[in-house]
Scaffold this motif. Structure first.
Motif, PDB file in Angstrom:
ATOM      1  N   GLU A   1       0.809  -1.217   0.000  1.00 24.82           N
ATOM      2  CA  GLU A   1       0.000   0.000   0.000  1.00 24.82           C
ATOM      3  C   GLU A   1       0.845   1.271   0.000  1.00 24.82           C
ATOM      4  OE1 GLU A   1      -2.539  -0.219   3.369  1.00 24.82           O
ATOM      5  OE2 GLU A   1      -3.764  -1.860   2.573  1.00 24.82           O
ATOM      6  N   LEU A   2       1.964   1.250   0.746  1.00 29.78           N
ATOM      7  CA  LEU A   2       2.716   2.482   0.980  1.00 29.78           C
ATOM      8  C   LEU A   2       3.949   2.659   0.110  1.00 29.78           C
ATOM      9  CD1 LEU A   2       2.580   2.726   4.889  1.00 29.78           C
ATOM     10  CD2 LEU A   2       1.156   3.915   3.209  1.00 29.78           C
ATOM     11  N   TRP A   3       4.701   1.583  -0.130  1.00 29.78           N
ATOM     12  CA  TRP A   3       6.019   1.769  -0.727  1.00 29.78           C
ATOM     13  C   TRP A   3       6.225   1.074  -2.060  1.00 29.78           C
ATOM     14  CZ3 TRP A   3       6.405   5.253   2.647  1.00 29.78           C
ATOM     15  CH2 TRP A   3       6.266   5.043   4.011  1.00 29.78           C
ATOM     16  N   ALA A   4       5.503   0.000  -2.318  1.00 27.74           N
ATOM     17  CA  ALA A   4       5.778  -0.801  -3.513  1.00 27.74           C
ATOM     18  C   ALA A   4       5.243  -0.133  -4.774  1.00 27.74           C
ATOM     19  CB  ALA A   4       5.171  -2.192  -3.362  1.00 27.74           C
ATOM     20  N   THR A   5       6.094  -0.057  -5.775  1.00 28.63           N
ATOM     21  CA  THR A   5       5.698   0.379  -7.113  1.00 28.63           C
ATOM     22  C   THR A   5       6.141  -0.699  -8.093  1.00 28.63           C
ATOM     23  OG1 THR A   5       7.794   1.523  -7.585  1.00 28.63           O
ATOM     24  CG2 THR A   5       6.035   2.802  -6.489  1.00 28.63           C
TER      25      THR A   5
END
Length: 256
Positions: free
Chosen positions: A200-204
């Motif tokens: 949700e916060l860091w993965a691209t």
């Protein structure tokens, strides 16, 4: 629950986990319960629903105690409560952490102190509080969660990386101090485990691709990979392992 090995000696062990109600911590709670351990855990958020799920699955309920781990007095109270309910804590898992992103130029003294109060200080004070009970019980296992981010020298969260490096030093000195009491202290060093929070916060898409390219094993880590390693370090299967940093990251960081 692990599908690869059963560590029979974990049955009825008194296990205490920080952050055991969400993310990797929830998987750890489930893994120890599947092994037959008596699990107590702390979590800042309400974990009643998770405990309901565990009770339905295993027929027994983990002991959940609400706690902000920056509150050392409260942390010590929960350790006492766990010992009163389940017997002296013989397996301590310092799992809880916060990898909020930050830049050096933007950090205040209060920001730095808070980061270490979450990511390093609890490891010291939980250990300090449980060693007497472990000694009386004939020994115990302490597993301190570090992070491969320190070995990679990652930018983007310098206070976190510093804390995670500090955990390795703390692990080694405590292993030396408490080894004569048959208390083993090891660090577990996970790589990038794709929990819901991370996704949700860091993965691209680009970041995931780049990270996977740096791994020897071309598969992303999941919480179960960490659970299996933790159960091993808690078990007497690793009875002559102490003062070690065991890396589970798919082959990014080298130690030795």
């Amino acid at each position: 629950m692990t599908q690869y090995a059963t560590f029979h000696d974990l049955k009825d062990q008194s296990v205490y986990i920080t952050g055991g109600g969400s993310g990797i911590g929830a998987s750890l709670t489930e893994g120890f319960m599947a092994a037959g351990a008596k699990v107590a855990f702390v979590q800042r958020s309400d974990s009643t629903e998770f405990c309901d799920q565990m009770e339905q699955k295993f027929g027994t309920r983990p002991l959940f105690m609400k706690c902000d781990i920056t509150d050392v007095a409260r942390l010590e109270e929960t350790l006492d409560e766990a010992a009163a309910v389940h017997g002296p804590v013989t397996v301590l898992v310092n799992n809880a952490a916060n990898d909020v992103r930050h830049k050096t130029a933007e950090m205040s003294v209060d920001d730095w102190d808070w980061n270490h109060a979450v990511n390093l200080r609890p490891h010291f004070f939980t250990t300090k509080h449980v060693v007497a009970g472990m000694k009386a019980a004939g020994g115990g296992a302490i597993i301190n969660f570090s992070s491969a981010s320190y070995g990679m020298g990652n930018a983007g969260y310098p206070a976190y990386v510093a804390a995670k490096a500090g955990i390795i030093g703390l692990t080694r000195t405590h292993a030396r101090e408490f080894g004569p009491d048959n208390i083993r202290v090891n660090a577990l060093v996970p790589g990038w485990v794709l929990t819901e929070r991370q996704m949700e916060l860091w993965a691209t898409e680009e970041g995931l691709k780049e990270h996977l390219a740096g791994q020897c094993l071309k598969e992303h880590l999941v919480p179960q990979d960490v659970v299996d390693a933790t159960l091993f370090l808690a078990s007497k299967a690793s009875r002559m392992m102490t003062a070690q940093a065991m890396v589970v990251d798919g082959g990014v960081v080298f130690t030795g």
